[in-house]
Design a protein around this motif. Structure first.
Motif, PDB file in Angstrom:
ATOM      1  N   LEU A   1       0.892  -1.162   0.000  1.00  0.00           N
ATOM      2  CA  LEU A   1       0.000   0.000   0.000  1.00  0.00           C
ATOM      3  C   LEU A   1       0.932   1.215   0.000  1.00  0.00           C
ATOM      4  N   PHE A   2       1.174   1.742  -1.183  1.00  0.00           N
ATOM      5  CA  PHE A   2       2.251   2.728  -1.371  1.00  0.00           C
ATOM      6  C   PHE A   2       1.658   4.132  -1.403  1.00  0.00           C
ATOM      7  N   ASP A   3       1.990   4.935  -0.401  1.00  0.00           N
ATOM      8  CA  ASP A   3       1.470   6.307  -0.327  1.00  0.00           C
ATOM      9  C   ASP A   3       2.277   7.201  -1.263  1.00  0.00           C
ATOM     10  N   PHE A   4       1.587   7.837  -2.177  1.00  0.00           N
ATOM     11  CA  PHE A   4       2.277   8.772  -3.082  1.00  0.00           C
ATOM     12  C   PHE A   4       1.646  10.145  -2.877  1.00  0.00           C
TER      13      PHE A   4
ATOM     14  N   ILE B   1      -4.904  16.803  -0.602  1.00  0.00           N
ATOM     15  CA  ILE B   1      -4.912  17.861   0.405  1.00  0.00           C
ATOM     16  C   ILE B   1      -5.177  19.205  -0.278  1.00  0.00           C
ATOM     17  N   PRO B   2      -6.381  19.778  -0.070  1.00  0.00           N
ATOM     18  CA  PRO B   2      -6.690  21.065  -0.702  1.00  0.00           C
ATOM     19  C   PRO B   2      -5.622  22.118  -0.400  1.00  0.00           C
ATOM     20  N   GLN B   3      -5.436  22.995  -1.372  1.00  0.00           N
ATOM     21  CA  GLN B   3      -4.437  24.081  -1.302  1.00  0.00           C
ATOM     22  C   GLN B   3      -3.000  23.552  -1.276  1.00  0.00           C
ATOM     23  N   HIS B   4      -2.813  22.251  -1.415  1.00  0.00           N
ATOM     24  CA  HIS B   4      -1.470  21.685  -1.389  1.00  0.00           C
ATOM     25  C   HIS B   4      -1.281  20.770  -2.607  1.00  0.00           C
ATOM     26  N   ASN B   5      -1.490  19.454  -2.438  1.00  0.00           N
ATOM     27  CA  ASN B   5      -1.251  18.586  -3.600  1.00  0.00           C
ATOM     28  C   ASN B   5      -2.509  18.358  -4.445  1.00  0.00           C
ATOM     29  N   ALA B   6      -3.659  18.861  -3.998  1.00  0.00           N
ATOM     30  CA  ALA B   6      -4.898  18.661  -4.762  1.00  0.00           C
ATOM     31  C   ALA B   6      -4.919  19.645  -5.935  1.00  0.00           C
ATOM     32  N   ARG B   7      -4.066  19.356  -6.928  1.00  0.00           N
ATOM     33  CA  ARG B   7      -3.911  20.237  -8.089  1.00  0.00           C
ATOM     34  C   ARG B   7      -3.926  19.395  -9.358  1.00  0.00           C
ATOM     35  N   GLN B   8      -4.288  20.054 -10.437  1.00  0.00           N
ATOM     36  CA  GLN B   8      -4.314  19.356 -11.726  1.00  0.00           C
ATOM     37  C   GLN B   8      -2.943  18.770 -12.052  1.00  0.00           C
ATOM     38  N   GLU B   9      -1.879  19.534 -11.768  1.00  0.00           N
ATOM     39  CA  GLU B   9      -0.520  19.070 -12.080  1.00  0.00           C
ATOM     40  C   GLU B   9      -0.227  17.741 -11.375  1.00  0.00           C
ATOM     41  N   HIS B  10      -0.698  17.603 -10.132  1.00  0.00           N
ATOM     42  CA  HIS B  10      -0.432  16.373  -9.380  1.00  0.00           C
ATOM     43  C   HIS B  10      -1.274  15.213  -9.931  1.00  0.00           C
ATOM     44  N   LEU B  11      -2.529  15.505 -10.267  1.00  0.00           N
ATOM     45  CA  LEU B  11      -3.352  14.447 -10.882  1.00  0.00           C
ATOM     46  C   LEU B  11      -2.693  13.956 -12.168  1.00  0.00           C
ATOM     47  N   ASP B  12      -2.201  14.896 -12.964  1.00  0.00           N
ATOM     48  CA  ASP B  12      -1.524  14.502 -14.206  1.00  0.00           C
ATOM     49  C   ASP B  12      -0.222  13.761 -13.911  1.00  0.00           C
ATOM     50  N   GLY B  13       0.412  14.119 -12.804  1.00  0.00           N
ATOM     51  CA  GLY B  13       1.611  13.389 -12.373  1.00  0.00           C
ATOM     52  C   GLY B  13       1.290  11.935 -12.051  1.00  0.00           C
ATOM     53  N   ILE B  14       0.135  11.704 -11.432  1.00  0.00           N
ATOM     54  CA  ILE B  14      -0.283  10.325 -11.114  1.00  0.00           C
ATOM     55  C   ILE B  14      -0.538   9.556 -12.416  1.00  0.00           C
ATOM     56  N   VAL B  15      -1.189  10.233 -13.357  1.00  0.00           N
ATOM     57  CA  VAL B  15      -1.472   9.589 -14.662  1.00  0.00           C
ATOM     58  C   VAL B  15      -0.153   9.191 -15.323  1.00  0.00           C
ATOM     59  N   SER B  16       0.786  10.117 -15.325  1.00  0.00           N
ATOM     60  CA  SER B  16       2.055   9.846 -16.008  1.00  0.00           C
ATOM     61  C   SER B  16       2.838   8.733 -15.293  1.00  0.00           C
TER      62      SER B  16
ATOM     63  N   ALA C   1      -0.590  -1.208  -4.666  1.00  0.00           N
ATOM     64  CA  ALA C   1      -1.780  -0.346  -4.708  1.00  0.00           C
ATOM     65  C   ALA C   1      -1.326   1.043  -4.276  1.00  0.00           C
ATOM     66  N   LEU C   2      -1.500   2.023  -5.168  1.00  0.00           N
ATOM     67  CA  LEU C   2      -1.053   3.379  -4.860  1.00  0.00           C
ATOM     68  C   LEU C   2      -2.148   4.104  -4.068  1.00  0.00           C
ATOM     69  N   ARG C   3      -1.739   4.797  -3.021  1.00  0.00           N
ATOM     70  CA  ARG C   3      -2.719   5.548  -2.212  1.00  0.00           C
ATOM     71  C   ARG C   3      -2.270   6.997  -2.167  1.00  0.00           C
ATOM     72  N   CYS C   4      -3.167   7.893  -2.598  1.00  0.00           N
ATOM     73  CA  CYS C   4      -2.781   9.294  -2.763  1.00  0.00           C
ATOM     74  C   CYS C   4      -3.684  10.192  -1.922  1.00  0.00           C
ATOM     75  N   PRO C   5      -3.159  10.717  -0.815  1.00  0.00           N
ATOM     76  CA  PRO C   5      -3.951  11.662  -0.031  1.00  0.00           C
ATOM     77  C   PRO C   5      -4.121  12.957  -0.815  1.00  0.00           C
TER      78      PRO C   5
ATOM     79  N   SER D   1      -3.747  -0.483  -8.704  1.00  0.00           N
ATOM     80  CA  SER D   1      -4.876   0.424  -8.467  1.00  0.00           C
ATOM     81  C   SER D   1      -4.373   1.729  -7.868  1.00  0.00           C
ATOM     82  N   VAL D   2      -5.219   2.743  -7.995  1.00  0.00           N
ATOM     83  CA  VAL D   2      -4.933   4.044  -7.386  1.00  0.00           C
ATOM     84  C   VAL D   2      -6.154   4.436  -6.565  1.00  0.00           C
ATOM     85  N   GLU D   3      -5.909   4.801  -5.326  1.00  0.00           N
ATOM     86  CA  GLU D   3      -7.009   5.234  -4.463  1.00  0.00           C
ATOM     87  C   GLU D   3      -6.720   6.653  -3.992  1.00  0.00           C
ATOM     88  N   LEU D   4      -7.629   7.564  -4.291  1.00  0.00           N
ATOM     89  CA  LEU D   4      -7.480   8.933  -3.783  1.00  0.00           C
ATOM     90  C   LEU D   4      -8.109   8.983  -2.391  1.00  0.00           C
TER      91      LEU D   4
END
Ligand code: SF4
Ligand code: SF4
Length: 301
Positions: free
Chosen positions: A182-185, A225-240, A219-223, A250-253
């Motif tokens: 269970l890998f936190d990214f 966090i508004p105003q921090h990592n909850a950004r389009q750039e980070h979502l696209d980073g997960i995709v890449s 299984a990737l687990r991605c917290p 799997s990826v779990e937000l």
């Protein structure tokens, strides 16, 4: 026998991997996430919790404190001087009302397995098992390995929840012992990772790639966090990341929760994390999940 430092063992966990599980929380973490939900898990040593509302002013703790860190003014509750306290835990042993509690204790592999094996029939029925969490379980690699070996010898399914901040030399021995990582990214941008977590994400990404290349189930687990990592750039980073490491299953937000703030007073901690940051709404979480799905990411749930 190998021993380590743990701060909790939770039976009947249902959020730390598949089925019904026993989660063993190892103390100590090399990261300093600004929003850490378990700030008491970060120091390797004992942490002292004090909840004045529970104090019945019996005075038992004062008699054993070697540092005179406790005061009991007439008609009041105990006052704890954290500057004098050495966190020996003596006072907590005397406090029947649990106003004072020592968090973190040494445990042998046998101690841990005694608890873990109690629920073996539930693991079998539900597809569950044992999860090592923390803190950061890879911060105590020899103890983690010994517990995993003991669990595997008893045919217990094993998960490790990790930030991945560990040298490959310590991690690679664990690969055959772990059924699911269970890998936190937490952050794609290395500069922001250092700002939010206190360390760059280079080692974390190296560990993730090496686990992937070694054939580990992840299984990737991605917290989020508004105003921090909850950004389009980070979502696209997960995709890449998923495109580069396609065997991640799997990826779990995970939505941010602010319940940890209640722990600050208990442990005498302070935080610079803005109180204005609130958990994201259900609709926002759904929108982020939908975005990842559309990009071909195997979103969990
Ligand atoms: S032992 Fe516990 S209840 Fe008694 S005075 Fe100390 S903190 Fe209060
Ligand atoms: S943990 Fe030890 S030093 Fe700290 S208040 Fe309790 S008895 Fe005193």
């Amino acid at each position: 026998m190998v021993s380590g430092r743990i701060f909790d063992i939770q039976r009947f966990s249902i959020h730390d991997g598949p089925g019904i599980r026993t989660t063993v929380f190892l103390k100590g973490c090399p990261l300093r996430c600004l929003w850490c939900g378990n700030p008491e898990s970060i120091p390797s040593g004992t942490s002292l919790s004090y909840v004045p509302d529970r104090c019945i002013a019996c005075g038992a703790c004062l008699r054993v404190c070697p540092e005179q860190a406790l005061l009991l003014p007439a008609g009041e509750k105990v006052r704890l001087d954290r500057h004098r306290c050495m966190r020996c835990g003596e006072c907590a042993d005397q406090c029947d009302s649990k106003a004072l509690e020592a968090v973190g204790r040494d445990a042998t592999v046998g101690d841990v397995m005694t608890v873990v094996l109690r629920d073996k029939q539930y693991y079998k029925a539900s597809g569950g098992g044992m999860t090592l969490s923390g803190g950061e379980p890879l911060f105590q690699p020899r103890f983690a390995e010994a517990v995993l070996r003991a669990a595997k010898a008893r045919e217990v399914h094993c998960c490790v929840e990790t930030s991945g901040y560990a040298l490959w030399g310590a991690v690679r021995h664990l690969v055959p012992l772990v059924d699911l990582w269970l890998f936190d990214f937490k952050e794609t941008n290395p500069r922001l990772h250092e700002q939010f977590m206190g360390k760059s994400n280079k080692l974390i990404l190296d560990t993730l790639r090496q686990l992937h290349d070694a054939g580990a189930r992840i299984a990737l687990r991605c917290p989020m966090i508004p105003q921090h990592n909850a950004r389009q750039e980070h979502l696209d980073g997960i995709v890449s990341l998923l495109r580069r490491l396609p065997r991640i299953e799997s990826v779990e937000l995970l939505p941010y929760y602010d319940l940890w703030r209640g722990k600050l007073n208990r442990f005498g901690l302070t935080s610079t994390f803005p109180e204005s940051v609130k958990p994201p709404s259900h609709a926002t979480m759904q929108a982020w999940n939908e975005y990842l799905r559309k990009q071909g990411v195997p979103v969990a749930g």
